[in-house]
Scaffold this motif. Sequence first.
Motif, PDB file in Angstrom:
ATOM      1  N   ARG A  24       0.865  -1.271  -0.014  1.00 32.88           N
ATOM      2  CA  ARG A  24       0.073   0.043  -0.033  1.00 32.88           C
ATOM      3  C   ARG A  24       0.727   1.390   0.181  1.00 32.88           C
ATOM      4  O   ARG A  24       0.686   2.209  -0.740  1.00 32.88           O
ATOM      5  CB  ARG A  24      -0.895  -0.119   1.096  1.00 32.88           C
ATOM      6  N   GLU A  25       1.701   1.232   0.675  1.00 32.33           N
ATOM      7  CA  GLU A  25       2.723   2.558   1.038  1.00 32.33           C
ATOM      8  C   GLU A  25       3.617   2.666  -0.073  1.00 32.33           C
ATOM      9  O   GLU A  25       3.778   4.053  -0.590  1.00 32.33           O
ATOM     10  CB  GLU A  25       3.503   2.510   2.312  1.00 32.33           C
ATOM     11  N   PHE A  26       4.385   1.677  -0.642  1.00 32.76           N
ATOM     12  CA  PHE A  26       5.261   1.960  -1.712  1.00 32.76           C
ATOM     13  C   PHE A  26       5.095   1.552  -3.076  1.00 32.76           C
ATOM     14  O   PHE A  26       5.806   1.614  -4.148  1.00 32.76           O
ATOM     15  CB  PHE A  26       6.607   1.515  -1.227  1.00 32.76           C
ATOM     16  N   GLY A  27       3.715   0.743  -3.417  1.00 37.25           N
ATOM     17  CA  GLY A  27       3.505   0.436  -4.559  1.00 37.25           C
ATOM     18  C   GLY A  27       4.040  -0.716  -5.183  1.00 37.25           C
ATOM     19  O   GLY A  27       4.389  -0.884  -6.388  1.00 37.25           O
ATOM     20  N   ILE A  28       4.840  -1.563  -4.439  1.00 40.48           N
ATOM     21  CA  ILE A  28       5.635  -2.567  -4.743  1.00 40.48           C
ATOM     22  C   ILE A  28       4.881  -3.937  -4.894  1.00 40.48           C
ATOM     23  O   ILE A  28       4.131  -4.009  -3.900  1.00 40.48           O
ATOM     24  CB  ILE A  28       7.037  -2.924  -3.675  1.00 40.48           C
ATOM     25  N   GLU A  29       5.018  -4.722  -5.941  1.00 36.82           N
ATOM     26  CA  GLU A  29       4.390  -5.795  -5.992  1.00 36.82           C
ATOM     27  C   GLU A  29       4.877  -6.905  -4.830  1.00 36.82           C
ATOM     28  O   GLU A  29       5.824  -7.045  -4.443  1.00 36.82           O
ATOM     29  CB  GLU A  29       4.660  -6.503  -7.349  1.00 36.82           C
ATOM     30  N   PRO A  30       3.746  -7.577  -4.452  1.00 36.09           N
ATOM     31  CA  PRO A  30       3.874  -8.528  -3.457  1.00 36.09           C
ATOM     32  C   PRO A  30       5.111  -9.507  -3.776  1.00 36.09           C
ATOM     33  O   PRO A  30       5.684  -9.887  -2.781  1.00 36.09           O
ATOM     34  CB  PRO A  30       2.519  -9.192  -3.221  1.00 36.09           C
ATOM     35  N   LYS A  31       5.112  -9.895  -5.013  1.00 38.65           N
ATOM     36  CA  LYS A  31       6.179 -10.936  -5.279  1.00 38.65           C
ATOM     37  C   LYS A  31       7.633 -10.383  -5.086  1.00 38.65           C
ATOM     38  O   LYS A  31       8.668 -11.113  -5.062  1.00 38.65           O
ATOM     39  CB  LYS A  31       5.765 -11.526  -6.588  1.00 38.65           C
ATOM     40  N   ASP A  32       7.823  -8.960  -5.123  1.00 41.14           N
ATOM     41  CA  ASP A  32       9.037  -8.351  -5.097  1.00 41.14           C
ATOM     42  C   ASP A  32       9.354  -8.018  -3.779  1.00 41.14           C
ATOM     43  O   ASP A  32      10.480  -7.317  -3.320  1.00 41.14           O
ATOM     44  CB  ASP A  32       9.045  -7.322  -6.055  1.00 41.14           C
ATOM     45  N   ILE A  33       8.382  -8.440  -2.668  1.00 46.64           N
ATOM     46  CA  ILE A  33       8.770  -8.172  -1.209  1.00 46.64           C
ATOM     47  C   ILE A  33       9.432  -9.170  -0.485  1.00 46.64           C
ATOM     48  O   ILE A  33       8.633 -10.140  -0.727  1.00 46.64           O
ATOM     49  CB  ILE A  33       7.614  -7.394  -0.691  1.00 46.64           C
ATOM     50  N   VAL A  34      10.288  -9.050   0.429  1.00 47.92           N
ATOM     51  CA  VAL A  34      10.797 -10.176   1.131  1.00 47.92           C
ATOM     52  C   VAL A  34      10.802  -9.606   2.695  1.00 47.92           C
ATOM     53  O   VAL A  34      11.235  -8.574   3.079  1.00 47.92           O
ATOM     54  CB  VAL A  34      12.331 -10.421   0.976  1.00 47.92           C
ATOM     55  N   LYS A  35      10.007 -10.480   3.304  1.00 45.60           N
ATOM     56  CA  LYS A  35       9.818  -9.817   4.831  1.00 45.60           C
ATOM     57  C   LYS A  35      10.544 -10.821   5.790  1.00 45.60           C
ATOM     58  O   LYS A  35      10.642 -12.077   5.758  1.00 45.60           O
ATOM     59  CB  LYS A  35       8.374 -10.363   5.304  1.00 45.60           C
ATOM     60  N   LEU A  36      11.913 -10.108   6.237  1.00 45.89           N
ATOM     61  CA  LEU A  36      12.675 -10.523   7.134  1.00 45.89           C
ATOM     62  C   LEU A  36      12.698 -10.058   8.839  1.00 45.89           C
ATOM     63  O   LEU A  36      13.574  -9.681   8.918  1.00 45.89           O
ATOM     64  CB  LEU A  36      14.155 -11.076   6.886  1.00 45.89           C
ATOM     65  N   ALA A  37      11.451  -9.721   9.140  1.00 47.38           N
ATOM     66  CA  ALA A  37      11.381  -9.028  10.289  1.00 47.38           C
ATOM     67  C   ALA A  37      10.739  -9.670  11.427  1.00 47.38           C
ATOM     68  O   ALA A  37      10.824  -9.195  12.399  1.00 47.38           O
ATOM     69  CB  ALA A  37      10.451  -7.822   9.975  1.00 47.38           C
ATOM     70  N   SER A  38       9.894 -10.756  11.322  1.00 44.80           N
ATOM     71  CA  SER A  38       9.208 -11.423  12.176  1.00 44.80           C
ATOM     72  C   SER A  38       9.565 -12.716  12.703  1.00 44.80           C
ATOM     73  O   SER A  38       8.903 -13.264  13.566  1.00 44.80           O
ATOM     74  CB  SER A  38       7.699 -11.266  11.924  1.00 44.80           C
ATOM     75  N   ASN A  39      10.715 -13.241  12.232  1.00 45.15           N
ATOM     76  CA  ASN A  39      11.335 -14.362  12.760  1.00 45.15           C
ATOM     77  C   ASN A  39      10.260 -15.855  12.491  1.00 45.15           C
ATOM     78  O   ASN A  39      10.176 -16.479  13.036  1.00 45.15           O
ATOM     79  CB  ASN A  39      11.661 -14.497  14.237  1.00 45.15           C
ATOM     80  N   GLU A  40       9.795 -15.461  11.237  1.00 46.54           N
ATOM     81  CA  GLU A  40       9.058 -16.580  10.870  1.00 46.54           C
ATOM     82  C   GLU A  40       9.592 -17.550   9.974  1.00 46.54           C
ATOM     83  O   GLU A  40      10.748 -17.409   9.665  1.00 46.54           O
ATOM     84  CB  GLU A  40       7.840 -15.986   9.805  1.00 46.54           C
ATOM     85  N   ASN A  41       9.268 -18.957   9.952  1.00 51.20           N
ATOM     86  CA  ASN A  41       9.938 -19.787   9.238  1.00 51.20           C
ATOM     87  C   ASN A  41       9.752 -19.567   7.659  1.00 51.20           C
ATOM     88  O   ASN A  41       8.628 -19.580   7.368  1.00 51.20           O
ATOM     89  CB  ASN A  41       9.151 -21.353   9.739  1.00 51.20           C
ATOM     90  N   PRO A  42      10.878 -19.478   7.225  1.00 53.49           N
ATOM     91  CA  PRO A  42      10.895 -19.234   5.806  1.00 53.49           C
ATOM     92  C   PRO A  42      10.317 -20.389   4.794  1.00 53.49           C
ATOM     93  O   PRO A  42       9.790 -20.127   3.479  1.00 53.49           O
ATOM     94  CB  PRO A  42      12.336 -18.945   5.272  1.00 53.49           C
ATOM     95  N   LEU A  43      10.608 -21.540   5.353  1.00 55.16           N
ATOM     96  CA  LEU A  43       9.691 -22.581   4.635  1.00 55.16           C
ATOM     97  C   LEU A  43       8.267 -22.852   4.708  1.00 55.16           C
ATOM     98  O   LEU A  43       7.685 -23.781   4.266  1.00 55.16           O
ATOM     99  CB  LEU A  43      10.404 -23.879   5.022  1.00 55.16           C
ATOM    100  N   GLY A  44       7.710 -21.824   5.592  1.00 52.51           N
ATOM    101  CA  GLY A  44       6.200 -22.024   5.904  1.00 52.51           C
ATOM    102  C   GLY A  44       5.977 -23.049   7.039  1.00 52.51           C
ATOM    103  O   GLY A  44       6.738 -23.103   8.125  1.00 52.51           O
ATOM    104  N   CYS A  45       4.837 -23.740   6.813  1.00 53.80           N
ATOM    105  CA  CYS A  45       4.608 -24.809   7.925  1.00 53.80           C
ATOM    106  C   CYS A  45       4.683 -26.363   6.976  1.00 53.80           C
ATOM    107  O   CYS A  45       4.843 -26.393   6.103  1.00 53.80           O
ATOM    108  CB  CYS A  45       3.432 -24.711   8.511  1.00 53.80           C
ATOM    109  N   SER A  46       4.696 -27.294   8.017  1.00 49.97           N
ATOM    110  CA  SER A  46       4.564 -28.735   7.328  1.00 49.97           C
ATOM    111  C   SER A  46       3.336 -28.842   6.438  1.00 49.97           C
ATOM    112  O   SER A  46       2.292 -28.415   6.695  1.00 49.97           O
ATOM    113  CB  SER A  46       4.638 -29.520   8.557  1.00 49.97           C
ATOM    114  N   PRO A  47       3.715 -29.554   5.143  1.00 46.85           N
ATOM    115  CA  PRO A  47       2.789 -29.940   4.244  1.00 46.85           C
ATOM    116  C   PRO A  47       1.460 -30.689   5.170  1.00 46.85           C
ATOM    117  O   PRO A  47       0.530 -30.770   4.780  1.00 46.85           O
ATOM    118  CB  PRO A  47       3.364 -30.667   3.062  1.00 46.85           C
ATOM    119  N   LYS A  48       2.021 -31.527   6.065  1.00 45.93           N
ATOM    120  CA  LYS A  48       1.054 -32.293   6.702  1.00 45.93           C
ATOM    121  C   LYS A  48       0.161 -31.583   7.631  1.00 45.93           C
ATOM    122  O   LYS A  48      -0.877 -31.717   7.784  1.00 45.93           O
ATOM    123  CB  LYS A  48       1.738 -33.209   7.636  1.00 45.93           C
ATOM    124  N   VAL A  49       0.530 -30.390   7.967  1.00 45.26           N
ATOM    125  CA  VAL A  49      -0.160 -29.514   8.750  1.00 45.26           C
ATOM    126  C   VAL A  49      -1.273 -28.687   7.820  1.00 45.26           C
ATOM    127  O   VAL A  49      -2.583 -28.551   8.079  1.00 45.26           O
ATOM    128  CB  VAL A  49       0.539 -28.395   9.454  1.00 45.26           C
TER     129      VAL A  49
END
Length: 364
Positions: A24-49
């Motif tokens: 919203r603020e900078f008009g950057i496409e979501p695919k071009d944004i990398v979020k490395l701020a909240s210590n989330e697992n970059p692999l997402g969650c288990s496919p079984k989940v």
Amino acid sequence: MKFNKHLESIKTYEAGKPIELVVREFGIEPKDIVKLASNENPLGCSPKVQEAVSKIVKNMALYPDDSMIKLKAGLAKRFDVEQKNIIIGSGSDQVIEFVIHAKANENAKVLVNSVTFAMYEIYAKHVGAQIIKTASQKHNLDEFYDLYKKENPSIIFLCTPNNPTGDAIDAHEMLAFLEKIDENTLVVVDGAYMEYAQYADEKKSVDPKALIEKFKNVIYLGTFSKAYGLGGMRTGYGIADELIINELYKLRPPFNITTLSLEAASVALEDEEFVNKSIALNFEQMKRYKEFANEQKIDIIESYTNFVTLCLNKNQNSTKLADDLLRRGMIVRDLAGYGLNAIRVTVGTSEQNDKFFELAQQYL
């Protein structure tokens, strides 16, 4: 309109900026944004989940199982404790809130590290308690003990590994410290990143069962938001003596965990292969951050987590760096609010880290 006076000293907690805000603020496409701020697992969650949750979406109209029997059974098995020793929270921070409201009031003192998870202080101020902080950036248990003797706090928070710095306490040193603490002082051992510490260094590993069997005044906290990749499901837990758990249950609202969250956490707990893969990738990629810091001649704090803290030089400014990166679609955490001229960066995938290095070196 008047509100409780002690709210005047509370600063609103600032979570990591979401991708949607940057769009919203900078008009950057979501695919071009990398979020490395909240210590989330970059692999997402288990496919079984993902598969398990998709099967019970139809149950969203029904209230969740408030006994949380499936998740409690899984945790009891994992840590070899009784279900009566476990409380589930909407994130481990909700258990922190329970602890504060159960033990602290306007006459109480809460002892924390000088740089640590902000919600300890915020929740303490909710009830008007006084915050006592150590002087050192890293956990110095001698300082903790000196302040404990001087201030007589009702609660002590030990965050190991520590957020937002990433350092961790040697387990034997922590046990020696706990031996000296009176049983009427509640000690919270926050192990939100413990899965990473156990992998990196056995000396940092804390066993919740051994902890609560020896110390009746200690509660251990864990979460599914980090290694298990379930930050969006908001599920954490506390493990403690039955007396503590019973008191905290008096503060727990009914149905505080959703049906989908309970199922996700239960299945995630069983998929050790995914968690081990995530943690191995994390420390493999962390080596690159150490090399980057060395190349840029900036300090990096030894981390036992899934993030690194990069301490900038005097001629550099963490707020400006974080803002410059944000405008290029790279979200990191500025630590100026913690009194540090530093940024905290979640260790991402190889591709995400490539982009961070490419952009960051342009501004350092």
